[in-house]
Design a protein around this motif. Structure first.
Motif, PDB file in Angstrom:
ATOM      1  N   TYR A   1       0.877  -1.172   0.000  1.00  0.00           N
ATOM      2  CA  TYR A   1       0.000   0.000   0.000  1.00  0.00           C
ATOM      3  C   TYR A   1       0.919   1.228   0.000  1.00  0.00           C
ATOM      4  O   TYR A   1       1.719   1.411   0.916  1.00  0.00           O
ATOM      5  CB  TYR A   1      -0.903   0.020   1.241  1.00  0.00           C
ATOM      6  N   TYR A   2       0.799   2.058  -1.031  1.00  0.00           N
ATOM      7  CA  TYR A   2       1.732   3.165  -1.240  1.00  0.00           C
ATOM      8  C   TYR A   2       1.153   4.473  -0.716  1.00  0.00           C
ATOM      9  O   TYR A   2       0.037   4.852  -1.079  1.00  0.00           O
ATOM     10  CB  TYR A   2       2.007   3.288  -2.744  1.00  0.00           C
ATOM     11  N   ALA A   3       1.901   5.154   0.138  1.00  0.00           N
ATOM     12  CA  ALA A   3       1.489   6.467   0.644  1.00  0.00           C
ATOM     13  C   ALA A   3       2.450   7.516   0.106  1.00  0.00           C
ATOM     14  O   ALA A   3       3.632   7.521   0.437  1.00  0.00           O
ATOM     15  CB  ALA A   3       1.502   6.473   2.167  1.00  0.00           C
ATOM     16  N   ARG A   4       1.919   8.378  -0.732  1.00  0.00           N
ATOM     17  CA  ARG A   4       2.762   9.407  -1.356  1.00  0.00           C
ATOM     18  C   ARG A   4       3.201  10.456  -0.343  1.00  0.00           C
ATOM     19  O   ARG A   4       2.691  10.524   0.769  1.00  0.00           O
ATOM     20  CB  ARG A   4       2.001  10.081  -2.509  1.00  0.00           C
ATOM     21  N   SER A   5       4.137  11.289  -0.792  1.00  0.00           N
ATOM     22  CA  SER A   5       4.683  12.365   0.038  1.00  0.00           C
ATOM     23  C   SER A   5       4.165  13.706  -0.462  1.00  0.00           C
ATOM     24  O   SER A   5       4.179  13.967  -1.667  1.00  0.00           O
ATOM     25  CB  SER A   5       6.209  12.337  -0.046  1.00  0.00           C
ATOM     26  N   CYS A   6       3.736  14.565   0.468  1.00  0.00           N
ATOM     27  CA  CYS A   6       3.241  15.898   0.075  1.00  0.00           C
ATOM     28  C   CYS A   6       4.320  16.695  -0.655  1.00  0.00           C
ATOM     29  O   CYS A   6       4.088  17.246  -1.734  1.00  0.00           O
ATOM     30  CB  CYS A   6       2.801  16.669   1.303  1.00  0.00           C
TER      31      CYS A   6
ATOM     32  N   ASN B   1       5.764  17.735  -5.137  1.00  0.00           N
ATOM     33  CA  ASN B   1       6.059  19.075  -5.641  1.00  0.00           C
ATOM     34  C   ASN B   1       7.526  19.224  -6.043  1.00  0.00           C
ATOM     35  O   ASN B   1       7.843  19.809  -7.071  1.00  0.00           O
ATOM     36  CB  ASN B   1       5.722  20.110  -4.569  1.00  0.00           C
ATOM     37  N   PHE B   2       8.419  18.703  -5.216  1.00  0.00           N
ATOM     38  CA  PHE B   2       9.848  18.842  -5.514  1.00  0.00           C
ATOM     39  C   PHE B   2      10.268  17.942  -6.679  1.00  0.00           C
ATOM     40  O   PHE B   2      10.960  18.367  -7.597  1.00  0.00           O
ATOM     41  CB  PHE B   2      10.691  18.453  -4.292  1.00  0.00           C
TER      42      PHE B   2
ATOM     43  N   GLU C   1       8.304   9.776  -7.754  1.00  0.00           N
ATOM     44  CA  GLU C   1       7.238   8.878  -7.305  1.00  0.00           C
ATOM     45  C   GLU C   1       6.701   8.050  -8.469  1.00  0.00           C
ATOM     46  O   GLU C   1       6.436   6.851  -8.317  1.00  0.00           O
ATOM     47  CB  GLU C   1       6.131   9.684  -6.635  1.00  0.00           C
ATOM     48  N   SER C   2       6.522   8.662  -9.634  1.00  0.00           N
ATOM     49  CA  SER C   2       6.037   7.887 -10.790  1.00  0.00           C
ATOM     50  C   SER C   2       7.083   6.866 -11.225  1.00  0.00           C
ATOM     51  O   SER C   2       6.746   5.762 -11.654  1.00  0.00           O
ATOM     52  CB  SER C   2       5.667   8.819 -11.952  1.00  0.00           C
ATOM     53  N   THR C   3       8.362   7.206 -11.077  1.00  0.00           N
ATOM     54  CA  THR C   3       9.426   6.257 -11.429  1.00  0.00           C
ATOM     55  C   THR C   3       9.444   5.073 -10.472  1.00  0.00           C
ATOM     56  O   THR C   3       9.646   3.923 -10.896  1.00  0.00           O
ATOM     57  CB  THR C   3      10.797   6.968 -11.413  1.00  0.00           C
ATOM     58  N   PHE C   4       9.214   5.342  -9.178  1.00  0.00           N
ATOM     59  CA  PHE C   4       9.151   4.243  -8.202  1.00  0.00           C
ATOM     60  C   PHE C   4       8.062   3.249  -8.598  1.00  0.00           C
ATOM     61  O   PHE C   4       8.285   2.027  -8.619  1.00  0.00           O
ATOM     62  CB  PHE C   4       8.877   4.813  -6.809  1.00  0.00           C
TER      63      PHE C   4
ATOM     64  N   LEU D   1      23.524  11.463  -3.307  1.00  0.00           N
ATOM     65  CA  LEU D   1      22.315  10.639  -3.319  1.00  0.00           C
ATOM     66  C   LEU D   1      21.641  10.713  -1.949  1.00  0.00           C
ATOM     67  O   LEU D   1      22.302  10.508  -0.923  1.00  0.00           O
ATOM     68  CB  LEU D   1      22.664   9.181  -3.643  1.00  0.00           C
ATOM     69  N   SER D   2      20.324  11.024  -1.935  1.00  0.00           N
ATOM     70  CA  SER D   2      19.585  11.158  -0.673  1.00  0.00           C
ATOM     71  C   SER D   2      18.326  10.314  -0.707  1.00  0.00           C
ATOM     72  O   SER D   2      17.790  10.024  -1.781  1.00  0.00           O
ATOM     73  CB  SER D   2      19.192  12.621  -0.425  1.00  0.00           C
ATOM     74  N   ASN D   3      17.824   9.952   0.481  1.00  0.00           N
ATOM     75  CA  ASN D   3      16.546   9.207   0.524  1.00  0.00           C
ATOM     76  C   ASN D   3      15.421   9.993   1.184  1.00  0.00           C
ATOM     77  O   ASN D   3      14.367   9.433   1.459  1.00  0.00           O
ATOM     78  CB  ASN D   3      16.717   7.832   1.197  1.00  0.00           C
ATOM     79  N   CYS D   4      15.641  11.283   1.412  1.00  0.00           N
ATOM     80  CA  CYS D   4      14.611  12.152   1.983  1.00  0.00           C
ATOM     81  C   CYS D   4      14.315  13.274   0.989  1.00  0.00           C
ATOM     82  O   CYS D   4      15.245  13.874   0.445  1.00  0.00           O
ATOM     83  CB  CYS D   4      15.107  12.746   3.305  1.00  0.00           C
ATOM     84  N   PRO D   5      13.026  13.565   0.726  1.00  0.00           N
ATOM     85  CA  PRO D   5      12.738  14.623  -0.256  1.00  0.00           C
ATOM     86  C   PRO D   5      13.292  15.976   0.150  1.00  0.00           C
ATOM     87  O   PRO D   5      13.791  16.731  -0.693  1.00  0.00           O
ATOM     88  CB  PRO D   5      11.209  14.630  -0.325  1.00  0.00           C
ATOM     89  N   GLY D   6      13.224  16.300   1.447  1.00  0.00           N
ATOM     90  CA  GLY D   6      13.758  17.577   1.902  1.00  0.00           C
ATOM     91  C   GLY D   6      15.261  17.642   1.724  1.00  0.00           C
ATOM     92  O   GLY D   6      15.806  18.648   1.253  1.00  0.00           O
ATOM     93  N   CYS D   7      15.947  16.568   2.064  1.00  0.00           N
ATOM     94  CA  CYS D   7      17.415  16.548   1.939  1.00  0.00           C
ATOM     95  C   CYS D   7      17.838  16.707   0.484  1.00  0.00           C
ATOM     96  O   CYS D   7      18.729  17.498   0.159  1.00  0.00           O
ATOM     97  CB  CYS D   7      17.977  15.243   2.498  1.00  0.00           C
ATOM     98  N   ALA D   8      17.216  15.911  -0.410  1.00  0.00           N
ATOM     99  CA  ALA D   8      17.594  15.985  -1.830  1.00  0.00           C
ATOM    100  C   ALA D   8      17.358  17.392  -2.374  1.00  0.00           C
ATOM    101  O   ALA D   8      18.163  17.920  -3.154  1.00  0.00           O
ATOM    102  CB  ALA D   8      16.796  14.959  -2.631  1.00  0.00           C
ATOM    103  N   TYR D   9      16.250  18.006  -1.936  1.00  0.00           N
ATOM    104  CA  TYR D   9      15.908  19.351  -2.407  1.00  0.00           C
ATOM    105  C   TYR D   9      16.915  20.385  -1.904  1.00  0.00           C
ATOM    106  O   TYR D   9      17.440  21.209  -2.673  1.00  0.00           O
ATOM    107  CB  TYR D   9      14.509  19.714  -1.925  1.00  0.00           C
ATOM    108  N   PHE D  10      17.225  20.343  -0.600  1.00  0.00           N
ATOM    109  CA  PHE D  10      18.101  21.371  -0.054  1.00  0.00           C
ATOM    110  C   PHE D  10      19.563  21.158  -0.439  1.00  0.00           C
ATOM    111  O   PHE D  10      20.321  22.130  -0.564  1.00  0.00           O
ATOM    112  CB  PHE D  10      17.924  21.473   1.458  1.00  0.00           C
ATOM    113  N   MET D  11      19.969  19.915  -0.642  1.00  0.00           N
ATOM    114  CA  MET D  11      21.330  19.685  -1.114  1.00  0.00           C
ATOM    115  C   MET D  11      21.490  20.186  -2.554  1.00  0.00           C
ATOM    116  O   MET D  11      22.592  20.445  -3.012  1.00  0.00           O
ATOM    117  CB  MET D  11      21.666  18.188  -1.052  1.00  0.00           C
TER     118      MET D  11
END
Length: 355
Positions: free
Chosen positions: A23-28, A32-33, A38-41, A258-268
Motif C-alpha cells: 500500500y503506497y502512501a505518497r509524500s506531500c 512538488n519537488f 514517485e512515478s518512477t518508483f 544521493l539522498s533518501n529524503c525529499p527535503g534533503c535531496a531538495y536542499f542539497m
C-alpha cells in the motif's frame, strides 16, 4: 573477527522488508519537488519487478511537517495515521510503504507509542470511528520506499542499461550518500544498517557500479529541520548546515549526491544555487555544482529511462554533466518540453552556477 561472526553481527542491523503487495502512501513535498521520482518508483515496481502496489488517491497527508512544527496536536496526527491504515486494510493489504522519510518517522513513532501506551491506540480507534465510522488494523510490515529499491537493487542491476562508471576513464563514479534524519536516527532498528552503519543508499551505489565516498560530515543533518526552514528568520541555520556538508565533501570531488529524503535531496540541490549566488562559490572545479539525486532518479537512470521523464530538468544544479559521464543517451533539446511536445519555457539562468 571471523567472517561468520561478522555476518551474525551484521544480521542485527537488518530489517524485514515485505516481498510484494504494498500500500503506497505518497509524500506531500515530494510530489512538488520531484514528481518524477514517485512515478518512477511505481514504474520500476510494476513494470520491472512485477510487484503489486496500490497508489490510493483517497489517502492524505500524514501531517508530519505540521506535527513537528506544533501546528496540529498528537490526537489529530494519530487519527490521520489511523485512517491511512484503515484504507490499507479496506484494500486487503498489510504492507505499508511510505514515500517520505518524515512520514516514515511519523508512522514508526505512532506505532511505537501505541505499543508502549495501549490507551493511545484505543483513543485512536475511538477518534477514527467518531470521525469516519472506520476501523483500522496496524500494518504487518512498514517500510520506506528506499528500503524496497534497496531490497531489489541487484535485480535492478541485472536489468540496467548503464553502470555508474565514467565512460571516458572506465573508473567508478564517486558518490556521497546522505540519509534523512527521520529514517534511522529516531528508531535505529527500523533502518537498514541502523543509525551507525546505514546501508540503504550505499548498497544501491555499490550494486550499480559506483564508489561510495566517506567524508567527515557524512551523517550531519542537511539543515531542513522544519523550524529552521519554515521560520524565515531561521533559514541561515538551514543553509549553514548544508554548507558544512558541502565543504566537507568538496575535497573528495564527488560526481553526485544521493539522498533518501525529499527535503534533503531538495536542499542539497537548492542551497548550492543559493550559496553560489551569495558567495560566488561552487563545490566542484568547473562551476557546475554537484548534482543531487533521489534514489529513484538514480535507479531510473541506470535502467535507461529518459532523464526528462524522470524530471531531472527540475534540478537547480545541472545534471547533464553527470549524464555525459555515465554515457546516458538523451536529447538536450527536449529538456524543457512536455511529453506532448509543448514548449514549457526555459528558466532564467543563475549568475554563478553554469546551467
Amino acid at each position: 573477527m571471523k567472517i561468520e561472526g561478522k555476518k551474525k553481527l551484521w544480521a542485527k542491523y537488518q530489517k524485514e522488508i515485505a516481498d510484494n503487495d504494498y500500500y503506497y502512501a505518497r509524500s506531500c513535498i515530494r510530489q512538488n519537488f520531484f514528481p518524477g521520482s514517485e512515478s518512477t518508483f511505481l514504474r520500476i515496481l510494476r513494470d520491472e519487478l512485477n510487484k503489486n502496489i496500490l497508489d490510493d488517491p483517497r489517502h492524505t497527508t500524514c501531517t508530519g511537517i505540521a506535527y513537528h512544527t506544533d501546528l496540529v496536536p498528537l490526537e489529530t496526527t494519530m487519527t490521520v495515521v489511523a485512517r491511512q491504515f484503515a484504507l490499507m486494510h479496506e484494500a486487503g493489504l498489510e504492507n505499508y510503504v511510505a514515500s517520505c522519510v518524515t512520514s516514515f518517522g511519523i508512522y514508526t513513532e505512532i506505532l511505537d507509542m501505541w505499543e508502549h501506551q495501549p490507551e493511545l491506540e484505543a483513543k485512536a480507534h475511538e477518534l477514527l470511528y467518531k470521525a469516519t465510522k472506520r476501523e483500522f488494523v496496524k500494518p504487518k510490515n512498514l517500510v520506506h520506499t528506499s528500503d524496497i529499491i534497496y531490497k531489489y537493487r541487484d535485480d535492478i542491476a541485472q536489468k540496467a542499461a548503464y553502470r555508474l562508471i565514467n565512460k571516458e576513464t572506465g573508473e567508478p563514479l564517486k558518490a556521497v550518500e546522505h540519509i534523512g534524519c527521520h529514517y534511522a536516527k529516531m528508531f535505529p532498528h527500523k533502518g537498514v544498517g541502523g543509525a551507525e552503519y546505514p546501508h540503504v543508499l550505499s548498497g544501491m551505489i555499490e550494486s550499480w557500479g559506483g564508489d561510495v565516498i566517506d567524508y567527515p560530515e557524512r551523517r550531519h543533518c542537511c539543515g531542513f529541520g522544519f523550524r529552521q526552514y519554515l521560520v524565515k528568520a531561521n533559514r541561515g541555520y538551514s543553509v549553514t548546515a548544508s554548507k558544512t556538508k558541502f565543504e566537507s565533501m568538496e575535497p573528495y570531488k564527488p560526481d553526485f549526491i544521493l539522498s533518501n529524503c525529499p527535503g534533503c535531496a531538495y536542499f542539497m540541490d537548492r542551497w548550492q544555487y543559493v550559496i553560489a549566488e551569495m558567495e560566488g562559490k561552487t563545490y566542484d572545479d568547473k562551476g557546475q555544482g554537484i548534482p543531487s539525486l533521489t534514489y529513484e532518479e538514480l535507479a531510473g537512470l541506470v535502467m535507461g529511462y529518459d532523464p526528462w521523464d524522470l524530471g531531472l530538468q527540475l534540478h537547480q544544479v545541472n545534471v547533464e554533466p553527470l549524464l555525459q559521464k555515465i554515457g546516458v543517451e538523451y536529447d538536450p533539446n527536449k529538456k524543457f518540453f512536455s511529453k506532448d511536445g509543448r514548449d514549457l519555457g526555459k528558466p532564467e539562468k543563475p549568475e554563478v552556477l553554469i546551467f
